[in-house]
Design a protein around this motif. Sequence first.
Motif, PDB file in Angstrom:
ATOM      1  N   TYR A 101       9.927  70.096  38.714  1.00  0.00           N
ATOM      2  CA  TYR A 101      10.681  71.116  39.456  1.00  0.00           C
ATOM      3  C   TYR A 101      10.045  71.347  40.828  1.00  0.00           C
ATOM      4  O   TYR A 101      10.732  71.396  41.846  1.00  0.00           O
ATOM      5  CB  TYR A 101      10.730  72.408  38.637  1.00  0.00           C
ATOM      6  N   PHE A 102       8.709  71.460  40.852  1.00  0.00           N
ATOM      7  CA  PHE A 102       8.022  71.630  42.132  1.00  0.00           C
ATOM      8  C   PHE A 102       8.282  70.437  43.041  1.00  0.00           C
ATOM      9  O   PHE A 102       8.558  70.577  44.224  1.00  0.00           O
ATOM     10  CB  PHE A 102       6.515  71.803  41.922  1.00  0.00           C
ATOM     11  N   ARG A 103       8.206  69.236  42.462  1.00  0.00           N
ATOM     12  CA  ARG A 103       8.436  68.014  43.238  1.00  0.00           C
ATOM     13  C   ARG A 103       9.883  67.972  43.748  1.00  0.00           C
ATOM     14  O   ARG A 103      10.141  67.593  44.891  1.00  0.00           O
ATOM     15  CB  ARG A 103       8.120  66.780  42.381  1.00  0.00           C
ATOM     16  N   LEU A 104      10.832  68.348  42.903  1.00  0.00           N
ATOM     17  CA  LEU A 104      12.239  68.362  43.295  1.00  0.00           C
ATOM     18  C   LEU A 104      12.448  69.264  44.510  1.00  0.00           C
ATOM     19  O   LEU A 104      13.147  68.903  45.456  1.00  0.00           O
ATOM     20  CB  LEU A 104      13.100  68.841  42.122  1.00  0.00           C
ATOM     21  N   ASN A 105      11.822  70.425  44.491  1.00  0.00           N
ATOM     22  CA  ASN A 105      11.947  71.349  45.623  1.00  0.00           C
ATOM     23  C   ASN A 105      11.330  70.791  46.900  1.00  0.00           C
ATOM     24  O   ASN A 105      11.748  71.135  47.996  1.00  0.00           O
ATOM     25  CB  ASN A 105      11.327  72.703  45.291  1.00  0.00           C
ATOM     26  N   GLN A 106      10.339  69.928  46.757  1.00  0.00           N
ATOM     27  CA  GLN A 106       9.723  69.308  47.934  1.00  0.00           C
ATOM     28  C   GLN A 106      10.651  68.289  48.578  1.00  0.00           C
ATOM     29  O   GLN A 106      10.666  68.136  49.794  1.00  0.00           O
ATOM     30  CB  GLN A 106       8.404  68.631  47.561  1.00  0.00           C
ATOM     31  N   ILE A 107      11.441  67.596  47.757  1.00  0.00           N
ATOM     32  CA  ILE A 107      12.245  66.489  48.284  1.00  0.00           C
ATOM     33  C   ILE A 107      13.741  66.785  48.414  1.00  0.00           C
ATOM     34  O   ILE A 107      14.450  66.071  49.104  1.00  0.00           O
ATOM     35  CB  ILE A 107      12.050  65.204  47.438  1.00  0.00           C
ATOM     36  N   ASP A 108      14.244  67.832  47.744  1.00  0.00           N
ATOM     37  CA  ASP A 108      15.679  68.118  47.751  1.00  0.00           C
ATOM     38  C   ASP A 108      15.939  69.537  48.245  1.00  0.00           C
ATOM     39  O   ASP A 108      15.730  70.511  47.526  1.00  0.00           O
ATOM     40  CB  ASP A 108      16.238  67.944  46.343  1.00  0.00           C
ATOM     41  N   PRO A 109      16.412  69.676  49.489  1.00  0.00           N
ATOM     42  CA  PRO A 109      16.653  71.015  50.049  1.00  0.00           C
ATOM     43  C   PRO A 109      17.653  71.842  49.230  1.00  0.00           C
ATOM     44  O   PRO A 109      17.537  73.063  49.166  1.00  0.00           O
ATOM     45  CB  PRO A 109      17.202  70.738  51.446  1.00  0.00           C
ATOM     46  N   ASP A 110      18.633  71.192  48.595  1.00  0.00           N
ATOM     47  CA  ASP A 110      19.613  71.923  47.790  1.00  0.00           C
ATOM     48  C   ASP A 110      18.967  72.606  46.596  1.00  0.00           C
ATOM     49  O   ASP A 110      19.394  73.682  46.171  1.00  0.00           O
ATOM     50  CB  ASP A 110      20.721  70.990  47.302  1.00  0.00           C
ATOM     51  N   ALA A 111      17.944  71.991  46.028  1.00  0.00           N
ATOM     52  CA  ALA A 111      17.271  72.557  44.857  1.00  0.00           C
ATOM     53  C   ALA A 111      16.540  73.849  45.201  1.00  0.00           C
ATOM     54  O   ALA A 111      16.362  74.710  44.338  1.00  0.00           O
ATOM     55  CB  ALA A 111      16.292  71.540  44.277  1.00  0.00           C
TER      56      ALA A 111
END
Length: 193
Positions: free
Chosen positions: A31-41
């Motif tokens: 989840y942390f990684r997703l927020n780093q790479i995906d602005p929509d998340a």
Amino acid sequence: MPNEQTFIVDDDAENADSEAALRKPTKLMAYFRLNQIDPDARDLKYPEIPEHYVWEDRDGSWSPTDMEKIYLRMLLAHVAGSTSFEALRTVNETVCETFQEACRRMGLLERVDEYDRCVIEPANNAPPKRLRRLFALICLVAVDNAALELSQLWLNHRIALMDDFLYAGNDESFTGVKLSINPSNKLKTLIIP
């Protein structure tokens, strides 16, 4: 807590399998990684992530739900000569934020045959469980004038959607399966007697 991630490892697993499990991120770390790479998340709270992303257990990551893939397929069937994803999302010289928005602006979401086309391709190689998930997603997003035709979509693909049950010898118990749609409140129900 930081540096206190819980991992569950099967006692009977090979050493290499255990080591691979320890290297794979937990859902929280992913989840942390997703927020780093995906602005929509970043607009979503942690409990909302499963509504918009699918957990990929094999590599420990969150990926967008299949709906954007459905909309991408719709666009690929109607847009010629695109040179990029951005070009596919461009409608009347306006770049849409999502493939869904592009489909909506092109009027594709109002056409029942587009939903049918989205099920045909994966029906040839996707497992029935994945097809049922796709069908459920289509039922959730179908626009009002297409919703009444979902029963036809079910009829067109019911064998592929139930193939694993039929293969297991449960065909007699699934002869009465039907999709029920109540137009007054848009309730969509899969009835399995």
